[in-house]
Design a protein around this motif. Structure first.
Motif, PDB file in Angstrom:
ATOM      1  N   GLU A 122      44.801 -27.923  47.661  1.00 49.90           N
ATOM      2  CA  GLU A 122      44.440 -28.464  46.395  1.00 49.90           C
ATOM      3  C   GLU A 122      43.139 -28.087  45.768  1.00 49.90           C
ATOM      4  N   ILE A 123      43.051 -27.917  44.478  1.00 45.65           N
ATOM      5  CA  ILE A 123      41.770 -27.780  43.919  1.00 45.65           C
ATOM      6  C   ILE A 123      41.508 -28.875  42.906  1.00 45.65           C
ATOM      7  N   GLN A 124      40.240 -29.018  42.624  1.00 49.08           N
ATOM      8  CA  GLN A 124      39.930 -29.578  41.488  1.00 49.08           C
ATOM      9  C   GLN A 124      38.929 -28.820  40.548  1.00 49.08           C
ATOM     10  N   PHE A 125      39.414 -29.106  39.191  1.00 45.99           N
ATOM     11  CA  PHE A 125      38.611 -28.372  38.310  1.00 45.99           C
ATOM     12  C   PHE A 125      38.214 -29.044  36.959  1.00 45.99           C
ATOM     13  N   LYS A 126      37.383 -28.579  36.201  1.00 40.89           N
ATOM     14  CA  LYS A 126      36.936 -29.427  34.940  1.00 40.89           C
ATOM     15  C   LYS A 126      37.464 -28.770  33.933  1.00 40.89           C
ATOM     16  N   ILE A 127      37.861 -29.190  32.812  1.00 43.57           N
ATOM     17  CA  ILE A 127      38.444 -28.609  31.379  1.00 43.57           C
ATOM     18  C   ILE A 127      36.963 -28.495  30.736  1.00 43.57           C
ATOM     19  N   LEU A 128      36.807 -27.448  30.106  1.00 39.21           N
ATOM     20  CA  LEU A 128      35.555 -27.181  29.305  1.00 39.21           C
ATOM     21  C   LEU A 128      35.573 -27.011  27.999  1.00 39.21           C
ATOM     22  N   ASP A 129      36.702 -27.146  27.535  1.00 35.91           N
ATOM     23  CA  ASP A 129      37.055 -26.819  26.005  1.00 35.91           C
ATOM     24  C   ASP A 129      36.938 -27.958  25.005  1.00 35.91           C
ATOM     25  N   LYS A 130      36.397 -27.691  23.808  1.00 36.66           N
ATOM     26  CA  LYS A 130      36.437 -28.697  22.660  1.00 36.66           C
ATOM     27  C   LYS A 130      37.658 -29.720  22.755  1.00 36.66           C
ATOM     28  N   GLY A 131      37.275 -31.077  22.759  1.00 39.63           N
ATOM     29  CA  GLY A 131      38.015 -32.096  22.937  1.00 39.63           C
ATOM     30  C   GLY A 131      38.101 -32.809  24.129  1.00 39.63           C
ATOM     31  N   PHE A 132      37.830 -31.822  25.433  1.00 38.70           N
ATOM     32  CA  PHE A 132      37.806 -32.485  26.728  1.00 38.70           C
ATOM     33  C   PHE A 132      36.526 -32.581  27.230  1.00 38.70           C
ATOM     34  N   THR A 134      32.353 -34.050  25.887  1.00 37.47           N
ATOM     35  CA  THR A 134      31.661 -34.571  24.717  1.00 37.47           C
ATOM     36  C   THR A 134      31.051 -33.449  23.737  1.00 37.47           C
ATOM     37  N   GLU A 135      30.824 -33.917  22.480  1.00 36.39           N
ATOM     38  CA  GLU A 135      30.411 -32.908  21.508  1.00 36.39           C
ATOM     39  C   GLU A 135      29.148 -32.227  21.905  1.00 36.39           C
ATOM     40  N   LYS A 136      28.166 -32.943  22.589  1.00 31.97           N
ATOM     41  CA  LYS A 136      26.962 -32.545  22.919  1.00 31.97           C
ATOM     42  C   LYS A 136      27.023 -31.263  24.037  1.00 31.97           C
ATOM     43  N   GLU A 137      27.963 -31.761  25.156  1.00 26.35           N
ATOM     44  CA  GLU A 137      28.267 -30.777  26.181  1.00 26.35           C
ATOM     45  C   GLU A 137      29.002 -29.811  25.543  1.00 26.35           C
ATOM     46  N   PHE A 138      29.879 -29.939  24.532  1.00 24.26           N
ATOM     47  CA  PHE A 138      30.579 -28.575  24.315  1.00 24.26           C
ATOM     48  C   PHE A 138      29.663 -27.578  23.621  1.00 24.26           C
ATOM     49  N   LYS A 139      28.665 -28.137  22.617  1.00 23.63           N
ATOM     50  CA  LYS A 139      27.430 -27.235  22.172  1.00 23.63           C
ATOM     51  C   LYS A 139      26.639 -26.450  23.202  1.00 23.63           C
ATOM     52  N   LYS A 140      26.625 -27.228  24.165  1.00 26.66           N
ATOM     53  CA  LYS A 140      25.714 -26.595  25.528  1.00 26.66           C
ATOM     54  C   LYS A 140      26.640 -25.506  25.929  1.00 26.66           C
ATOM     55  N   LEU A 141      27.865 -25.849  26.381  1.00 24.09           N
ATOM     56  CA  LEU A 141      28.931 -24.747  26.862  1.00 24.09           C
ATOM     57  C   LEU A 141      29.036 -23.660  26.115  1.00 24.09           C
ATOM     58  N   SER A 142      29.032 -23.609  24.755  1.00 22.73           N
ATOM     59  CA  SER A 142      29.317 -22.746  23.812  1.00 22.73           C
ATOM     60  C   SER A 142      28.096 -21.581  23.952  1.00 22.73           C
ATOM     61  N   LYS A 143      27.005 -22.375  24.297  1.00 21.54           N
ATOM     62  CA  LYS A 143      25.996 -21.356  24.331  1.00 21.54           C
ATOM     63  C   LYS A 143      26.061 -20.467  25.637  1.00 21.54           C
ATOM     64  N   THR A 144      26.328 -21.271  26.586  1.00 21.49           N
ATOM     65  CA  THR A 144      26.403 -20.724  27.906  1.00 21.49           C
ATOM     66  C   THR A 144      27.550 -19.679  28.020  1.00 21.49           C
ATOM     67  N   TYR A 145      28.939 -19.872  27.414  1.00 16.52           N
ATOM     68  CA  TYR A 145      29.763 -18.928  27.506  1.00 16.52           C
ATOM     69  C   TYR A 145      30.108 -18.358  26.138  1.00 16.52           C
ATOM     70  N   LYS A 146      28.978 -17.924  25.405  1.00 19.59           N
ATOM     71  CA  LYS A 146      29.261 -17.090  24.411  1.00 19.59           C
ATOM     72  C   LYS A 146      29.864 -15.866  24.547  1.00 19.59           C
ATOM     73  N   ASN A 147      29.808 -15.301  25.554  1.00 17.84           N
ATOM     74  CA  ASN A 147      30.135 -13.865  26.048  1.00 17.84           C
ATOM     75  C   ASN A 147      31.708 -13.828  26.569  1.00 17.84           C
ATOM     76  N   VAL A 148      32.241 -14.998  26.678  1.00 21.24           N
ATOM     77  CA  VAL A 148      33.440 -15.258  27.081  1.00 21.24           C
ATOM     78  C   VAL A 148      34.263 -15.489  25.862  1.00 21.24           C
ATOM     79  N   GLU A 149      34.852 -14.283  25.368  1.00 22.25           N
ATOM     80  CA  GLU A 149      35.616 -14.007  24.066  1.00 22.25           C
ATOM     81  C   GLU A 149      36.533 -15.140  23.819  1.00 22.25           C
ATOM     82  N   THR A 150      37.366 -15.661  24.848  1.00 25.72           N
ATOM     83  CA  THR A 150      38.525 -16.562  24.665  1.00 25.72           C
ATOM     84  C   THR A 150      37.911 -17.871  24.510  1.00 25.72           C
ATOM     85  N   TYR A 151      36.712 -18.312  25.123  1.00 22.78           N
ATOM     86  CA  TYR A 151      36.238 -19.437  24.779  1.00 22.78           C
ATOM     87  C   TYR A 151      35.579 -19.438  23.448  1.00 22.78           C
TER      88      TYR A 151
END
Length: 165
Positions: A122-132, A134-151
């Motif tokens: 079994e594995i554990q993973f966190k969903i990183l998308d908008k709505g999963f 906080t808004e603040k964390e999503f903004k930070k993640l958007s910068k981190t994963y800006k090169n991930v086209e699907t994100y």
């Protein structure tokens, strides 16, 4: 003529069945909800989650606003279902951590943004998308994963995940 139509219908059904994205074998979901102010708020979320027939149990931690949802084996739930239930109760998901079998990721539209899958049962993973998150964390993640086209495309049927264990 009837034979040709029957063959066409069978082929069309097979194509449709194999093209449907599946979400399999989520055994547990840990949801941290935001916007709660009292025990009645958590009760509303608890009731919404328990309306899912796949739910075995919901444990609530009022100190952290965490809802631990245990699911029946062999369920076909998508993480989107948990988000919808929390929002239907009038609140938002601040974090969603899923426990599942590793093959769940390879059989569905989960996109791994870190590491490689382990051989654990079994594995554990966190969903990183908008709505999963906080808004603040999503903004930070958007910068981190800006090169991930699907994100950047923010397709609600794709789930970007980060392994926890």
């Amino acid at each position: 003529m009837k034979n040709i139509h029957l063959k066409f219908i069978i082929v069309a059904c097979l194509v449709l069945i194999t093209s449907i994205k599946s979400f399999a074998q989520i055994s547990k979901a840990e949801i941290i909800a935001t916007g709660l102010t009292c025990s009645m708020c958590s009760n509303a979320i608890n009731k919404q989650l328990k309306t899912l027939p796949e739910v075995v149990n919901v444990e609530t931690d009022l100190n952290t606003n965490t809802f631990t949802v245990t699911l029946k084996e062999g369920n076909n739930l998508s993480p989107k279902v948990f988000k919808e239930k929390v929002e239907k109760a009038g609140f938002f998901v601040g974090s969603l951590v899923v426990t599942s079998k590793p093959e769940t990721i390879t059989k569905s539209s989960y996109i791994l943004v870190n590491d490689k899958l382990s051989n654990a049962s079994e594995i554990q993973f966190k969903i990183l998308d908008k709505g999963f998150v906080t808004e603040k964390e999503f903004k930070k993640l958007s910068k981190t994963y800006k090169n991930v086209e699907t994100y950047a495309s923010n397709n609600e049927d794709d789930f970007h995940i980060k392994l926890i264990n």
